[in-house]
Structure formats: C-alpha cells, structure tokens
Design an enzyme around this catalytic site. Structure first.
Site, PDB file in Angstrom:
ATOM      1  N   SER A  31       0.843  -1.197   0.000  1.00 44.45           N
ATOM      2  CA  SER A  31       0.000   0.000   0.000  1.00 44.45           C
ATOM      3  C   SER A  31       0.879   1.248   0.000  1.00 44.45           C
ATOM      4  O   SER A  31       2.040   1.194   0.379  1.00 44.45           O
ATOM      5  CB  SER A  31      -0.845   0.035   1.276  1.00 44.45           C
ATOM      6  OG  SER A  31      -1.508  -1.180   1.450  1.00 44.45           O
ATOM      7  N   GLU A 107      -0.565  -5.486   5.655  1.00 40.61           N
ATOM      8  CA  GLU A 107       0.780  -5.495   5.055  1.00 40.61           C
ATOM      9  C   GLU A 107       1.666  -6.525   5.749  1.00 40.61           C
ATOM     10  O   GLU A 107       2.412  -7.249   5.104  1.00 40.61           O
ATOM     11  CB  GLU A 107       1.424  -4.113   5.197  1.00 40.61           C
ATOM     12  CG  GLU A 107       0.798  -3.060   4.319  1.00 40.61           C
ATOM     13  CD  GLU A 107       1.445  -1.702   4.469  1.00 40.61           C
ATOM     14  OE1 GLU A 107       1.311  -0.896   3.549  1.00 40.61           O
ATOM     15  OE2 GLU A 107       2.080  -1.442   5.503  1.00 40.61           O
TER      16      GLU A 107
HETATM   17  O1  LIG Z   1       0.279   2.185   5.750  1.00 42.65           O
HETATM   18  C1  LIG Z   1       0.954   2.446   4.770  1.00 42.65           C
HETATM   19  C2  LIG Z   1       2.116   1.705   4.362  1.00 42.65           C
HETATM   20  O2  LIG Z   1       2.876   1.134   5.377  1.00 42.65           O
HETATM   21  C3  LIG Z   1       2.978   2.362   3.299  1.00 42.65           C
HETATM   22  O3  LIG Z   1       3.653   1.336   2.634  1.00 42.65           O
HETATM   23  C4  LIG Z   1       3.968   3.350   3.858  1.00 42.65           C
HETATM   24  O4  LIG Z   1       3.271   4.357   4.573  1.00 42.65           O
HETATM   25  C5  LIG Z   1       4.826   4.005   2.772  1.00 42.65           C
HETATM   26  O5  LIG Z   1       4.013   4.717   1.921  1.00 42.65           O
HETATM   27  P1  LIG Z   1       4.594   5.632   0.764  1.00 42.65           P
HETATM   28  O6  LIG Z   1       5.134   4.736  -0.295  1.00 42.65           O
HETATM   29  O7  LIG Z   1       3.413   6.436   0.317  1.00 42.65           O
HETATM   30  O8  LIG Z   1       5.640   6.514   1.376  1.00 42.65           O
END
Ligand SMILES: O=C[C@H](O)[C@H](O)[C@H](O)COP(=O)(O)O
Length: 234
Positions: A31, A107
C-alpha cells in the site's frame, strides 16, 4: 514529475524488474504512494494471467484491479511467492517502520506469508536509526475500545507521546483502518532494538499489530535524488 515522485517510480520499476520471478503464482501488493508504480510495472508484464495478486488493503485492491491484474485473497492463497511494499523508514538491517497510510496489519500479514519481501522507497526513507526520519511515532493498530488503556501502557513502556490518529479534515474523529480498528502513533524516539520494542508493544492487550517490521525484508530499493537506484540487502 517531482524528484521524489520519480525516485519512487525508479525504485519500484527496478525492484520489479530485478525480482519478479518468471514462474510466480502468487504476488503480494503493498500500500501507499510508491507501490502505485510496482502495480503499474507488474501490470505491464505479458504473463499477468499466470499469477494472482494479494492486496494489503482497499487501496492496494484498487491498484490490482486498475492495472488489469488478477485479484486473490490471503485466505485463498496463504503462501505468497513474493511481496512488494513501501515503507515510512528503513534501517540498514532492513527493519522498517510502516503504517503511515494505516495499512500495517494486512501489510504484515502479506509480508509474513511471502517467501520474499522487497521494500521500495525514495531516498528520504533511509535512516541510520529507526525513529529519526519518521518522527510522528510508530503506528500501532488497536481494537477501538482499548485505546485509552493502550495509551497508558505505551507511556509506561517509555513512549514520550502517543496520539490517537485522527482523520483530520477528511473525517471528524479517529482514522478507522481497513480492519475497522483505531491507530495510535507512539513516539519512542530512537528505536535501537526494533524487535524488542515490537515484542513489548505486541504483548499489550488491545494491540492488533505494530508498524515495526523486523526480520521480514530481504532487500530494499531506494530511488535517489540524482536519478540512480541504491539497494540495501540483508
Ligand atoms: O500504511 C501504509 C504503508 O505502510 C505504506 O507502505 C507506507 O506508509 C509508505 O508509503 P509511501 O510509499 O506512500 O511513502
């Protein structure tokens, strides 16, 4: 495209190109904003009818559908060949903080079910010590009516500050996760032993899962500001 956005795309494309197993049958899709490019790259594969993709939440499910990939569930496919996901902060030993987008439980379920777990991120996520880049606190998913008790417990464990994550302008009151739970963000400062802290938090009644991902990732790809991609390997 901004340098951060192109760094995310570079890392995601490289991670898929170097790791996607030609014979993969089950693939986990994480995500967040970096995984968008993972799904895009996987969606460009010629053999996409040969494997199913397991989502880590609602956004992830939409990414799978929008990229023409086959959707499966973790209940149908509890053994995953490879999973790709973003991170909020990554330490050199590949321990991560995740859950900034409130998706941490599914996740972790997918990462733990995967033979191989690959992290994709931009250069801002690299950190010598967890807690230094991602300063809003460790995301912790909790059963809703346990929030006051768990906040007290976390303070006893040494948290300097604990916030019940709010929906901000988008929703009055707390964020509700894809699993209908609440989230706490607990600031422990520098996290020197992520596994120990995870174990202590996980033992609290009311805690569903923590955003400390330890001993899960095998490799992390970072898109750099200069257009290169660097990697950290376990
Ligand atoms: O809950 C969200 C997830 O752990 C995401 O993988 C994490 O926040 C990183 O997100 P981004 O790629 O938008 O920085």
């Amino acid at each position: 495209m901004s340098s951060v956005e192109s760094a995310k795309k570079l890392a995601a494309y490289r991670a898929v190109d170097e790791n996607f197993p030609p014979a993969a049958k089950v693939v986990g899709i994480g995500s967040g904003s970096t995984v968008i490019y993972v799904a895009e790259r996987i969606g460009q594969l010629d053999n996409k009818s040969d494997f199913v993709c397991i989502p880590t939440g609602f956004q992830s499910q939409q990414l799978i559908i929008d990229n023409g990939l086959r959707l499966g569930t973790i209940e149908q496919f509890p053994h995953i060949d490879i999973a790709f996901d973003g991170a909020d902060e990554v330490a050199p030993n590949l321990d991560c903080i995740k859950g900034g987008g409130a998706c941490l439980f599914q996740e972790k379920l997918v990462a733990a079910a995967a033979d191989k777990f690959i992290v994709v991120a931009d250069y801002r996520k690299k950190s010598e010590v967890l807690g230094r880049q991602w300063t809003q606190g460790i995301p912790i998913e909790i059963v809703p009516n346990a929030y006051a008790k768990v906040i007290n417990d976390l303070k006893k464990l040494g948290a300097k500050k604990v916030d019940l994550r709010s929906g901000g302008k988008a929703k009055a009151g707390p964020v509700i996760t894809d699993n209908h739970n609440f989230l706490l963000d607990a600031d422990f400062g520098d996290v020197k032993d992520a596994k120990k802290l995870h174990d202590e938090i996980k033992a609290l009644v009311g805690v569903v899962e923590t955003g400390l991902f330890t001993d899960l990732a095998q490799k992390a790809y970072f898109g750099e500001e200069n257009g290169e991609v660097s990697t950290w390997t376990k």
